[in-house]
Scaffold this motif. Structure first.
Motif, PDB file in Angstrom:
ATOM      1  N   VAL A 151       0.844  -1.203   0.000  1.00 55.81           N
ATOM      2  CA  VAL A 151       0.000   0.000   0.000  1.00 55.81           C
ATOM      3  C   VAL A 151       0.876   1.250   0.000  1.00 55.81           C
ATOM      4  O   VAL A 151       0.637   2.199  -0.750  1.00 55.81           O
ATOM      5  N   ILE A 152       1.909   1.224   0.838  1.00 54.84           N
ATOM      6  CA  ILE A 152       2.759   2.409   0.943  1.00 54.84           C
ATOM      7  C   ILE A 152       3.457   2.688  -0.394  1.00 54.84           C
ATOM      8  O   ILE A 152       3.470   3.821  -0.879  1.00 54.84           O
ATOM      9  N   LEU A 153       4.010   1.645  -0.968  1.00 58.29           N
ATOM     10  CA  LEU A 153       4.744   1.858  -2.218  1.00 58.29           C
ATOM     11  C   LEU A 153       3.813   2.223  -3.365  1.00 58.29           C
ATOM     12  O   LEU A 153       4.147   3.052  -4.209  1.00 58.29           O
ATOM     13  N   ALA A 154       2.629   1.619  -3.377  1.00 57.58           N
ATOM     14  CA  ALA A 154       1.692   1.902  -4.460  1.00 57.58           C
ATOM     15  C   ALA A 154       1.326   3.376  -4.477  1.00 57.58           C
ATOM     16  O   ALA A 154       1.111   3.957  -5.537  1.00 57.58           O
ATOM     17  N   VAL A 155       1.232   3.982  -3.308  1.00 57.04           N
ATOM     18  CA  VAL A 155       0.751   5.348  -3.260  1.00 57.04           C
ATOM     19  C   VAL A 155       1.878   6.359  -3.200  1.00 57.04           C
ATOM     20  O   VAL A 155       1.680   7.537  -3.455  1.00 57.04           O
ATOM     21  N   THR A 156       3.092   5.938  -2.880  1.00 56.59           N
ATOM     22  CA  THR A 156       4.175   6.923  -2.827  1.00 56.59           C
ATOM     23  C   THR A 156       5.270   6.604  -3.834  1.00 56.59           C
ATOM     24  O   THR A 156       5.635   7.454  -4.637  1.00 56.59           O
ATOM     25  N   GLY A 157       5.784   5.401  -3.772  1.00 56.74           N
ATOM     26  CA  GLY A 157       6.914   5.050  -4.628  1.00 56.74           C
ATOM     27  C   GLY A 157       6.583   5.249  -6.091  1.00 56.74           C
ATOM     28  O   GLY A 157       7.255   6.001  -6.806  1.00 56.74           O
TER      29      GLY A 157
ATOM     30  N   PRO B  17       3.890   6.820  -7.575  1.00 52.65           N
ATOM     31  CA  PRO B  17       3.553   8.196  -7.970  1.00 52.65           C
ATOM     32  C   PRO B  17       4.734   9.150  -7.974  1.00 52.65           C
ATOM     33  O   PRO B  17       4.814  10.009  -8.840  1.00 52.65           O
ATOM     34  N   ILE B  18       5.663   8.986  -7.021  1.00 49.45           N
ATOM     35  CA  ILE B  18       6.760   9.951  -7.016  1.00 49.45           C
ATOM     36  C   ILE B  18       7.636   9.711  -8.244  1.00 49.45           C
ATOM     37  O   ILE B  18       8.121  10.648  -8.866  1.00 49.45           O
ATOM     38  N   GLY B  19       7.768   8.442  -8.602  1.00 47.00           N
ATOM     39  CA  GLY B  19       8.480   8.138  -9.843  1.00 47.00           C
ATOM     40  C   GLY B  19       7.745   8.733 -11.036  1.00 47.00           C
ATOM     41  O   GLY B  19       8.342   9.329 -11.940  1.00 47.00           O
TER      42      GLY B  19
ATOM     43  N   LEU C 106       7.299  21.012  -9.387  1.00 55.18           N
ATOM     44  CA  LEU C 106       7.171  21.617  -8.056  1.00 55.18           C
ATOM     45  C   LEU C 106       7.070  20.517  -6.991  1.00 55.18           C
ATOM     46  O   LEU C 106       7.693  20.604  -5.938  1.00 55.18           O
ATOM     47  N   SER C 107       6.279  19.458  -7.299  1.00 57.41           N
ATOM     48  CA  SER C 107       6.144  18.353  -6.363  1.00 57.41           C
ATOM     49  C   SER C 107       7.504  17.769  -6.017  1.00 57.41           C
ATOM     50  O   SER C 107       7.825  17.526  -4.853  1.00 57.41           O
ATOM     51  N   VAL C 108       8.313  17.553  -7.064  1.00 57.28           N
ATOM     52  CA  VAL C 108       9.631  16.953  -6.842  1.00 57.28           C
ATOM     53  C   VAL C 108      10.508  17.898  -6.029  1.00 57.28           C
ATOM     54  O   VAL C 108      11.209  17.482  -5.110  1.00 57.28           O
ATOM     55  N   LEU C 109      10.436  19.196  -6.361  1.00 61.54           N
ATOM     56  CA  LEU C 109      11.260  20.169  -5.624  1.00 61.54           C
ATOM     57  C   LEU C 109      10.876  20.179  -4.138  1.00 61.54           C
ATOM     58  O   LEU C 109      11.737  20.199  -3.257  1.00 61.54           O
ATOM     59  N   ILE C 110       9.564  20.163  -3.869  1.00 63.71           N
ATOM     60  CA  ILE C 110       9.118  20.180  -2.472  1.00 63.71           C
ATOM     61  C   ILE C 110       9.626  18.937  -1.746  1.00 63.71           C
ATOM     62  O   ILE C 110      10.137  19.007  -0.631  1.00 63.71           O
ATOM     63  N   PHE C 111       9.515  17.819  -2.438  1.00 63.21           N
ATOM     64  CA  PHE C 111       9.993  16.570  -1.854  1.00 63.21           C
ATOM     65  C   PHE C 111      11.480  16.665  -1.523  1.00 63.21           C
ATOM     66  O   PHE C 111      11.925  16.273  -0.446  1.00 63.21           O
ATOM     67  N   LEU C 112      12.250  17.235  -2.439  1.00 64.35           N
ATOM     68  CA  LEU C 112      13.698  17.333  -2.222  1.00 64.35           C
ATOM     69  C   LEU C 112      14.006  18.252  -1.039  1.00 64.35           C
ATOM     70  O   LEU C 112      14.884  17.955  -0.222  1.00 64.35           O
ATOM     71  N   VAL C 113      13.269  19.367  -0.945  1.00 64.81           N
ATOM     72  CA  VAL C 113      13.514  20.287   0.172  1.00 64.81           C
ATOM     73  C   VAL C 113      13.218  19.588   1.491  1.00 64.81           C
ATOM     74  O   VAL C 113      13.996  19.657   2.452  1.00 64.81           O
ATOM     75  N   VAL C 114      12.090  18.862   1.552  1.00 63.45           N
ATOM     76  CA  VAL C 114      11.728  18.159   2.783  1.00 63.45           C
ATOM     77  C   VAL C 114      12.787  17.117   3.128  1.00 63.45           C
ATOM     78  O   VAL C 114      13.213  17.000   4.280  1.00 63.45           O
ATOM     79  N   ALA C 115      13.235  16.385   2.110  1.00 67.75           N
ATOM     80  CA  ALA C 115      14.255  15.371   2.363  1.00 67.75           C
ATOM     81  C   ALA C 115      15.526  16.025   2.894  1.00 67.75           C
ATOM     82  O   ALA C 115      16.161  15.511   3.818  1.00 67.75           O
ATOM     83  N   LEU C 116      15.867  17.184   2.331  1.00 68.57           N
ATOM     84  CA  LEU C 116      17.070  17.891   2.771  1.00 68.57           C
ATOM     85  C   LEU C 116      16.937  18.311   4.236  1.00 68.57           C
ATOM     86  O   LEU C 116      17.855  18.116   5.041  1.00 68.57           O
ATOM     87  N   VAL C 117      15.773  18.873   4.579  1.00 70.54           N
ATOM     88  CA  VAL C 117      15.563  19.314   5.965  1.00 70.54           C
ATOM     89  C   VAL C 117      15.668  18.111   6.919  1.00 70.54           C
ATOM     90  O   VAL C 117      16.346  18.175   7.945  1.00 70.54           O
TER      91      VAL C 117
ATOM     92  N   LEU D 128       2.248  14.360  -4.035  1.00 72.67           N
ATOM     93  CA  LEU D 128       1.549  13.212  -4.601  1.00 72.67           C
ATOM     94  C   LEU D 128       0.274  13.612  -5.302  1.00 72.67           C
ATOM     95  O   LEU D 128      -0.326  12.814  -6.020  1.00 72.67           O
ATOM     96  N   VAL D 129      -0.161  14.851  -5.040  1.00 73.38           N
ATOM     97  CA  VAL D 129      -1.459  15.242  -5.565  1.00 73.38           C
ATOM     98  C   VAL D 129      -1.487  15.183  -7.090  1.00 73.38           C
ATOM     99  O   VAL D 129      -2.382  14.575  -7.676  1.00 73.38           O
ATOM    100  N   SER D 130      -0.461  15.763  -7.726  1.00 76.46           N
ATOM    101  CA  SER D 130      -0.488  15.749  -9.200  1.00 76.46           C
ATOM    102  C   SER D 130      -0.448  14.336  -9.764  1.00 76.46           C
ATOM    103  O   SER D 130      -1.312  13.971 -10.556  1.00 76.46           O
ATOM    104  N   PRO D 131       0.551  13.513  -9.372  1.00 72.84           N
ATOM    105  CA  PRO D 131       0.576  12.182  -9.964  1.00 72.84           C
ATOM    106  C   PRO D 131      -0.676  11.365  -9.635  1.00 72.84           C
ATOM    107  O   PRO D 131      -1.193  10.677 -10.512  1.00 72.84           O
ATOM    108  N   LEU D 132      -1.165  11.456  -8.384  1.00 74.23           N
ATOM    109  CA  LEU D 132      -2.341  10.652  -8.039  1.00 74.23           C
ATOM    110  C   LEU D 132      -3.561  11.122  -8.827  1.00 74.23           C
ATOM    111  O   LEU D 132      -4.371  10.319  -9.293  1.00 74.23           O
ATOM    112  N   PHE D 133      -3.686  12.436  -8.971  1.00 73.79           N
ATOM    113  CA  PHE D 133      -4.806  12.998  -9.718  1.00 73.79           C
ATOM    114  C   PHE D 133      -4.849  12.393 -11.121  1.00 73.79           C
ATOM    115  O   PHE D 133      -5.876  11.909 -11.586  1.00 73.79           O
TER     116      PHE D 133
END
Lengths: 298, 413, 304
Positions: A30-36, A38-40, A269-280, C147-152
């Motif tokens: 479930v975790i990978l289906a919804v995050t792994g 989509p982030i890819g 933008l999604s990827v950039l936000i993710f990178l900033v959070v990972a950096l923090v 995740l909003v964009s890809p999930l959408f």
């Protein structure tokens, strides 16, 4: 001492492995289906020109979307606004949360009552709380609107951000306080008595004994709050909808998708936000040695 | 009921750590055997392997003649008493004691009858319908015992069952456990780190150190003829004193003075090759009770070593007194002793000088802080090889059969 | 002795120990009273600050439309009209049903999947365990907006956009880390010896879990369920992004659409009434399970 040095796994250990994997598999899927995935997918989309208004016009354009995002003043402004909201609100939450934790830890009376009452802000739906604050400051309607004369706080950047921070602090200080309270419980009472006998004042006991001993709990609490504040969306959406330059990065990302309908730039933008959070998070864990909760099971 | 045989049993964890190294031990039907040793010696791991709670890496475990290596705990028909008691907090005492029978789908009436009988024996009848949380520590301990005896299993396994009780209750329960085991005659393996418990309870005691069985024997054998420095230092309280010695011109030079060996000791020294490096150095062990105040009539004229030392501390216990003094001239140094010091928590206290404790008759007039002349019964001394830690007596004239077993198995490694 | 008994900077150092003792005793009750007053004041302040924003919404929800802009904290004229209004609208009632259904299903699934994983993490030894712990931690910090964009896009492609399942899946993902932490902290507190005892008593692993571990972990599961429910109940971002109609829009998103209905006459009363309605279950949880919630919130974070 016969062989046995590189003994193959015993039946019991193998069964344990299999059971461990079997039990974790559903959660991992479930975790990978919804995050792994989509982030890819988001990374993939971010390299495309992909505008929902012109779906036929999609094509691979490399890092151009990142260029668009990173050269846009909107991104940097949103990042600055988010950083300001995060830093100020977490700082206030920490001070108030610590005070609240001390009250709950030391109070002679009403401890249970306070613990119950402060859970209400934690439990309230963020959107609801934000409406509460919005109508409190709405001119003519709100009980707080007359507080600063004729000012209309939700129509200027500085005041808008201030109200956003207020809403954020009100909503999440209890959570911070509870984490700190749990940290306080780890400070042995005897140490404080020993410090008292050694002549430490109340302030010295707080800064020299309690805070250092609570450091792990504090780091975890602050890390949680920082990363959560960084995602701030709900309150801003309700309070200002991002108007008057009060957009956070989350609001910006959302707008790009649902207002501008630009999936390519939105995804970058999604990827950039993710990178900033990972950096923090990386800075916290490596720089301050914040222990990952649950990470030290041995 | 059944015998239990460990046949070259080894436990190695996934990270390569060797918890139990080639242990062989055979426990007769109805026997009460104690596994004793400092923490981390592998005694609990051994017990868990017998119970089936941990896998056996190599070797064979037989209960009642059948190999049980791959049987789950539930199929081994053994009962266990845990250090924490492990009572199910959500069940009454009655259900706790009957849980195993319930799982085995025995009829209700039989379960009730057995539980009530066990409760009568253990004086728990009036507590049967309470929860464990409502009981005192001693009562919980008895419930844990009751849970084991209700099943009439092939064997009882007890993992430090008394160590959570206070000192007085522990002594009381010790006799209780002993009486119960005598009465039921069930094979019992009992793990403890407390050598007093080991000495008072067991038919036989196995001393473990770093995953190896050092010696197996009756309490008397272990006390009188310890196979190694470790066993000698571990069994007995206060512990045996150790001093370094060199053999020169057929005499033992020690910090206590020069000792002329008797015939038995001379034979041992002659039969001893002199350690790995051919040195004529060894470790001499003397139990505290083999010292005496030289001024007392009981020892006047008896052969032995007389020497004068300043007494640092004198503890008068009424029945006898303990005199503590330090000796210059170095300490007996061997890994066994370091480990013992570590276990006792005195590792940091060990300075260059050796502290010796002597048990004296209560009639002694010796005073603290003054010089006193003491007498040592040199015929009772134990001689150890400083390289291997072995008792010289165990090499030449086989100090006892069981010790030989223990040593041989470890020697094969 | 005297120098030890008297601190050097004690005021009136000349007075004997007895006199000093008397003054302290005399001051005792007075001090206690002051401390009591201080704590009471602090408590009242905390309670007021915690409750005022909520009470303000309650007040608005009972005000008649005409008096909504009067700025009074306590309504002059009480009316239930706002509540009647929202319950007549399917926009709200349907959203309430969605919220309840989605949150409950997500909670049940999260507790079941979370219990399985948490039990494995707390009790079993298997390769990949650390990776799993790291992964859950990563998810707990994940910026949901990413995740909003890809999930959408994805949800529209596979046809679960604007459905219950389309919301349940992301809710499950983001509540699983919370569920796993909380539950594994609870599982870890159950002494391992109990499980061994059950095995020696003849229980199969399944029997040991169902008859010994599960009953003892029940409080932890209740706690986790409450925390997960609050999390799902609270979500706004996924709900406005992954739904487009009444068929699966939850209340927080629906409330936001109340405002959109009319640009000039904002339905403040309706929003306030809806807000109060969805706050009630939370208040009930908090009152009933205060201890559990506190334990659950802090267990995962401090144990580490």
């Amino acid at each position: 001492m016969s062989a046995g040095a590189k003994a193959p796994l015993s039946a019991g250990a193998r069964a344990q492995r299999r059971l461990g994997w079997a039990l974790c598999a559903p959660a991992v899927v479930v975790i990978l289906a919804v995050t792994g995935y989509p982030i890819g997918y988001a990374v993939y989309l971010s390299l495309q020109r992909y505008d929902l208004r012109f779906p036929g016009d999609s094509k691979f354009i490399g890092l151009a979307n990142y260029g668009t995002a990173l050269t846009s003043s909107l991104w940097w402004q949103a990042l600055a606004v988010t950083a300001i909201i995060t830093v100020i609100s977490v700082a206030i939450q920490f001070v108030l949360g610590m005070a609240l934790a001390l009250v709950m830890h030391r109070a002679l009376i009403g401890r249970g009552l306070v613990r119950t009452v402060i859970l209400i802000p934690y439990g309230i739906v963020t959107v609801v709380a934000a409406f509460g604050w919005r109508y409190a400051w709405t001119p003519d309607t709100g009980y707080l609107s007359g507080l600063f004369g004729d000012a209309t706080p939700l129509t200027s950047q500085v005041w808008g951000i201030a109200v956003i921070i207020l809403a954020e602090v009100w909503k999440t200080t209890p959570f911070m306080a509870l984490l700190l309270l749990a940290g306080l419980a780890l400070v042995p009472e005897e140490l404080l008595r020993a410090a008292k006998v050694d002549g430490a004042t109340a302030w010295q006991r707080l800064t020299r004994i309690m805070l250092p001993l609570m450091k792990p709990a504090i780091l975890v609490a602050v890390l949680f709050r920082v990363l959560d504040s960084f995602r701030i969306f709900d309150s801003i959406y309700v309070l200002t909808a991002g108007a008057y330059d009060t957009r956070s990065v989350s609001i910006l990302g959302y707008d790009n998708l649902f207002t501008a309908l630009n999936l390519g730039v939105g995804s970058s933008l999604s990827v950039l936000i993710f990178l900033v959070v990972a950096l923090v998070a990386f800075i916290f864990v490596k720089g301050f040695g914040a222990a990952a909760p649950g990470g030290e099971d041995r | 009921m059944a015998d239990i045989v460990l046949d070259h049993v080894t436990k190695r964890y996934a990270d390569g750590q060797l918890a139990v190294d080639d242990a062989s031990l055979s426990i007769a039907d109805g026997e009460f055997v104690i596994l004793v040793g400092p923490s981390g010696c592998g005694k609990s791991t051994t017990l868990n392997m017998i119970a089936g709670l941990e896998d056996i890496s190599s070797g064979e475990l037989r209960i009642g003649g059948a190999v049980v290596n791959d049987l789950a705990p539930k199929d081994r028909d053994i009962a266990m008493v845990f250090q924490s008691y492990a009572l199910y907090p959500h069940m009454s005492v009655r259900r706790n004691m009957g849980f195993a029978l319930e799982l085995a789908k025995r009829p209700k009436s039989e379960i009730n009858q057995k539980v009530e009988e066990a409760a009568r024996v253990l004086d728990l009848t009036e507590h049967l319908d309470r929860r464990p949380a409502q009981l005192s520590g001693g009562q919980r301990q008895r419930v844990a015992m009751g849970r084991a005896i209700v099943r009439s299993p092939k064997a009882f396994l007890m993992d430090e069952p008394l160590s959570n009780l206070d000192a007085k209750l522990r002594v009381q329960m010790r006799t209780e456990v002993s009486r119960l085991q005598n009465r039921l005659g069930t094979t019992t393996v009992y793990v403890t780190h407390d050598q007093t418990e080991a000495m008072t309870l067991g038919d036989r005691v196995a001393v473990l150190r770093s995953g190896r069985i050092q010696q197996v024997g009756t309490p008397t054998e272990l006390y009188g003829r310890p196979a190694t420095v470790f066993v000698a230092g571990f069994i007995g309280s206060p512990a045996m004193n150790f001093v370094p010695a060199t053999v020169e011109e057929g005499e033992l030079r020690t910090p206590l003075g020069t000792i002329s060996p008797d015939d038995r000791q001379r034979r041992l020294l002659e039969g001893w090759s002199g350690g790995a490096a051919g040195r004529r150095e060894l470790i001499v062990g003397a139990r505290p009770e083999h010292f005496e105040d030289a001024a007392l009539e009981s020892v006047t004229g008896r052969p032995g070593l007389r020497f004068t030392v300043p007494v640092d501390v004198l503890e008068r216990l009424g029945s006898d007194s303990y005199a503590y003094f330090t000796l210059d001239g170095g300490r007996a140094s061997i890994a066994d002793l370091d480990e013992l010091a570590h276990d006792a928590g005195t590792v940091d206290l060990a300075s260059g000088a050796e502290q010796i404790v002597a048990r004296l008759d209560a009639a002694s007039r010796i005073r603290e802080g003054e010089n006193a002349e003491l007498w040592l019964d040199t015929t009772q001394l134990h001689l150890f090889d400083p390289d291997t830690g072995h008792n010289l007596a165990c090499k030449t004239d086989h100090c006892d059969g069981t010790a030989g077993d223990g040593l041989n198995t470890s020697g094969e490694g | 002795m005297a120098t030890i008994a008297t601190t050097p900077d004690a005021p009136g150092g000349s007075s004997g120990a007895g006199a000093g003792g008397r003054t302290i005793r005399a001051r005792g009750p007075q001090r206690d009273r002051n401390a009591m007053l201080g704590w009471t004041a602090a408590n009242l302040l905390i309670i007021a600050v915690s409750l005022v924003p909520l009470l303000w919404l309650v007040s608005l929800s009972f005000k008649a439309p005409a008096s909504i802009t009067d700025g009074h904290f306590i309504p002059r004229h009480w009316t239930l009209e706002n509540y009647r209004g929202i319950f007549r609208e399917s926009l709200f009632t349907r959203a309430l049903l969605n919220s309840l259904g989605i949150a409950l299903i997500s909670t049940v699934l999260a507790v079941i999947l979370g219990s399985m994983a948490a039990y494995a993490i707390a009790r079993l030894d298997f390769p990949g365990k650390r990776v799993l712990i790291g992964l859950t931690l990563l998810i707990a910090m994940f910026p949901q907006v990413s995740l909003v964009s890809p999930l959408f896009n994805l949800w529209r492609q596979i046809g679960i956009f604007d459905t219950w399942i389309g919301l349940i899946i992301p809710y499950l993902t983001f509540s699983l880390p919370l569920a796993i932490y909380t539950l594994s902290a609870f599982f870890r507190e159950i002494p391992w010896d109990l499980e061994k005892a059950a095995q020696v008593d003849g229980a199969t692993p399944a029997q040991a879990f169902l008859r010994v571990i599960a009953p003892l972990a029940a409080p932890g599961m209740v706690t986790t369920a409450i925390l997960v429910f609050i999390f799902c109940w609270n979500d706004f971002l996924f709900s406005i992004s992954l739904t487009s109609t009444e068929s699966s829009r939850t209340v927080p998103a629906a409330i936001a659409f109340f405002t959109g209905a009319s640009q000039f006459a904002q339905p403040i009363g309706s929003i306030a009434a809806a807000a109060v309605v969805i706050t009630i279950p939370i208040i009930i949880f908090v009152l009933l399970f205060q201890r559990r919630i506190v334990a659950g919130l802090t267990s995962g974070a401090v144990k580490g």
